[in-house]
Design a protein around this motif. Sequence first.
Motif: not given
Length: 294
Positions: A63-70, A189-195
């Motif tokens: 599971t990856i939780v991606d916090l980036r915007s569209r 679980v892996l959590v990410n955004c841009s940086v």
Amino acid sequence: MASKVNDGTEFKSPNIFNFRDAGENKTSDSELKLRQRLIFRCGTPDAADEKDIELLESLNIRTIVDLRSRTELSRSTHVPFLNHRYTRLKILPTDEELPNSTEPAIYQFDVTASIQRRVWNSLTLYSKFRFLSLYIFSEEAGLTYIVNNSEMGRLGLFGLNKMILDECRLHIAKYFEILLQKFSEGTSVLVNCSVGKDRTGLFIALLHTLLGIPQDQILRDYTRTNELLSDELKKDILRESSKFGMGEEFIGCKDETMLKTLEYLKELGGIEDYLESGGFSKESQNELRKICLE
């Protein structure tokens, strides 16, 4: 990037920046600690290749939780190899139930959309017309105007965290539901955004706070990104942030930012009441603690 856990095992992911285990922390009760190889964090994983996928699979990250915007996703210069292995699922704060995917999945949390609505609604009619007139001629000029007229412009990265806490309570509760669901299934679980430093740093810090990780360890995990930022990446961050009227203060991670954030969380009633008001019950919180701590 290479990361090492306390048992001495090292894992490398050269294509995923800031990739590391967020479970190397003890609680205030020194007999308990957050389990390793349970919750991971990183920057954009879009450049991941077959070997990176094999690494994620070896770490049981399904599971990856991606916090980036569209917008961020649409501007990605890579066609994510991850998309061949992970199903993308968009999570809305109004969703009554989470999709329970038995296959590897990327859960998309567009927290930026809620912040943008807040900023837009806070503008006066004149400011809205001013933004539109600037945006027509220059996207950067319009976005700079918006940022400068928001809490982010006045308060820096703490302003970003403050707006997320204010506007994304339901999203954050859903994030904790996903953690409980996946950890209960025995997966990571892996959590990410841009940086992997600001939004990711906040979401990881919220988990650490619920689990009773001491403040000094939360700060250490949050600011560790500074050790990994190359001069080239700093220039990239500054170049991108300058498009929105943000300066050098947005490059790294400072203790002050997280200290103010944790203090503001207390003003909101503390982590337990905050999550419960978003729909993640005290009972579920206790279940999560039992799974995460050893």
